[in-house]
Design a protein around this motif. Structure first.
Motif, mmCIF file in Angstrom:
data_model
loop_
_atom_site.group_PDB
_atom_site.id
_atom_site.type_symbol
_atom_site.label_atom_id
_atom_site.label_comp_id
_atom_site.label_asym_id
_atom_site.label_seq_id
_atom_site.Cartn_x
_atom_site.Cartn_y
_atom_site.Cartn_z
ATOM 1 N N THR A 258 101.680 -13.899 36.961
ATOM 2 C CA THR A 258 100.386 -13.173 37.055
ATOM 3 C C THR A 258 99.558 -13.146 35.659
ATOM 4 O O THR A 258 98.501 -12.571 35.688
ATOM 5 C CB THR A 258 100.728 -11.798 37.112
ATOM 6 N N ASP A 259 100.045 -13.676 34.638
ATOM 7 C CA ASP A 259 99.260 -13.706 33.443
ATOM 8 C C ASP A 259 98.199 -15.016 33.509
ATOM 9 O O ASP A 259 97.230 -15.098 32.832
ATOM 10 C CB ASP A 259 100.006 -14.130 32.255
ATOM 11 N N LEU A 260 98.441 -15.840 34.457
ATOM 12 C CA LEU A 260 97.352 -17.150 34.665
ATOM 13 C C LEU A 260 96.783 -17.134 35.977
ATOM 14 O O LEU A 260 95.586 -17.612 36.175
ATOM 15 C CB LEU A 260 98.180 -18.223 34.534
ATOM 16 N N LEU A 261 97.355 -16.563 37.098
ATOM 17 C CA LEU A 261 96.934 -16.686 38.380
ATOM 18 C C LEU A 261 96.690 -15.147 39.105
ATOM 19 O O LEU A 261 97.420 -14.095 38.619
ATOM 20 C CB LEU A 261 97.993 -17.451 39.130
ATOM 21 N N GLU A 262 95.705 -15.202 39.988
ATOM 22 C CA GLU A 262 95.483 -13.904 40.839
ATOM 23 C C GLU A 262 95.924 -14.213 42.110
ATOM 24 O O GLU A 262 95.909 -15.217 42.913
ATOM 25 C CB GLU A 262 94.276 -13.558 40.749
ATOM 26 N N PHE A 263 96.887 -13.124 42.560
ATOM 27 C CA PHE A 263 97.580 -13.287 43.919
ATOM 28 C C PHE A 263 97.245 -12.206 45.154
ATOM 29 O O PHE A 263 96.541 -11.239 44.762
ATOM 30 C CB PHE A 263 98.972 -13.177 43.821
ATOM 31 N N GLU A 264 97.198 -12.631 46.264
ATOM 32 C CA GLU A 264 97.230 -11.931 47.641
ATOM 33 C C GLU A 264 98.428 -12.257 48.151
ATOM 34 O O GLU A 264 98.476 -13.348 48.771
ATOM 35 C CB GLU A 264 95.883 -12.131 48.353
ATOM 36 N N THR A 265 99.234 -11.304 48.773
ATOM 37 C CA THR A 265 100.303 -11.565 49.458
ATOM 38 C C THR A 265 100.416 -10.775 50.662
ATOM 39 O O THR A 265 100.116 -9.356 50.321
ATOM 40 C CB THR A 265 101.771 -11.366 48.630
ATOM 41 N N THR A 266 100.681 -11.538 51.761
ATOM 42 C CA THR A 266 100.514 -10.737 52.996
ATOM 43 C C THR A 266 101.704 -11.072 54.045
ATOM 44 O O THR A 266 102.021 -12.165 54.082
ATOM 45 C CB THR A 266 99.306 -11.261 53.762
ATOM 46 N N PRO A 267 102.458 -10.008 54.434
ATOM 47 C CA PRO A 267 103.628 -10.463 55.405
ATOM 48 C C PRO A 267 103.070 -10.960 56.500
ATOM 49 O O PRO A 267 101.885 -10.626 57.090
ATOM 50 C CB PRO A 267 104.276 -9.228 55.571
ATOM 51 N N CYS A 268 103.677 -11.937 57.169
ATOM 52 C CA CYS A 268 103.269 -12.460 58.697
ATOM 53 C C CYS A 268 104.141 -12.459 59.604
ATOM 54 O O CYS A 268 105.432 -12.545 59.134
ATOM 55 C CB CYS A 268 102.436 -13.957 58.151
ATOM 56 N N VAL A 269 103.688 -12.826 60.829
ATOM 57 C CA VAL A 269 104.556 -13.531 61.914
ATOM 58 C C VAL A 269 104.020 -14.493 62.595
ATOM 59 O O VAL A 269 102.932 -14.997 62.299
ATOM 60 C CB VAL A 269 104.540 -12.104 62.984
ATOM 61 N N GLU A 270 104.725 -15.260 63.358
ATOM 62 C CA GLU A 270 104.393 -16.428 64.020
ATOM 63 C C GLU A 270 104.064 -15.979 65.249
ATOM 64 O O GLU A 270 103.975 -14.985 65.948
ATOM 65 C CB GLU A 270 105.610 -17.119 64.176
ATOM 66 N N ASP A 271 103.354 -17.101 65.935
ATOM 67 C CA ASP A 271 102.595 -16.984 67.221
ATOM 68 C C ASP A 271 103.368 -16.290 68.431
ATOM 69 O O ASP A 271 102.920 -15.359 68.974
ATOM 70 C CB ASP A 271 102.150 -18.259 67.691
ATOM 71 N N ALA A 272 104.600 -16.574 68.472
ATOM 72 C CA ALA A 272 105.540 -16.109 69.388
ATOM 73 C C ALA A 272 105.672 -14.578 69.317
ATOM 74 O O ALA A 272 105.577 -13.904 70.388
ATOM 75 C CB ALA A 272 106.774 -16.878 69.523
ATOM 76 N N ASP A 273 105.925 -14.220 68.129
ATOM 77 C CA ASP A 273 106.204 -12.862 67.688
ATOM 78 C C ASP A 273 104.835 -11.704 67.869
ATOM 79 O O ASP A 273 104.880 -10.837 68.376
ATOM 80 C CB ASP A 273 106.658 -12.655 66.226
ATOM 81 N N ALA A 274 103.814 -12.663 67.426
ATOM 82 C CA ALA A 274 102.699 -11.806 67.612
ATOM 83 C C ALA A 274 102.109 -11.764 68.916
ATOM 84 O O ALA A 274 101.694 -10.748 69.467
ATOM 85 C CB ALA A 274 101.216 -12.503 66.879
#
Length: 90
Positions: free
Chosen positions: A65-81
């Protein structure tokens, strides 16, 4: 659980980020599996990580985080969605 982690590199951090990445390879910590990582050509990228230990994922991201900016998102696969959407009463 799987996570989509997007990162961007601010212009002032590009050289330092490149040096750290080439020196370390940015491996995931114990408890986190990196499914894949893709580097864009405009100073950012995306990775898919799998873990049941959010603290381990957080420690990996925090190291950068001292060098990069992040966006983190939990996700599901197609079958689960698809199963979730099929179960919705519309």
């Amino acid at each position: 659980m799987k996570f989509i982690v997007k990162w961007s590199i601010p212009k002032g951090s590009i050289l330092a980020a490149e040096q750290r990445f080439t020196k370390t390879g940015a491996p995931p910590p114990a408890g986190v599996t990196m499914i894949g990582r893709w580097h864009g050509m405009s100073g950012g990228g995306v990775l898919i990580a799998e873990t049941n230990d959010a603290k381990a994922l957080y420690s990996w991201i925090s190291y950068w985080t001292d060098l990069l900016e992040f966006e983190t998102t939990p996700c599901v696969e197609d079958a689960d969605a698809g199963a979730v959407l099929a179960a919705l009463k519309r």
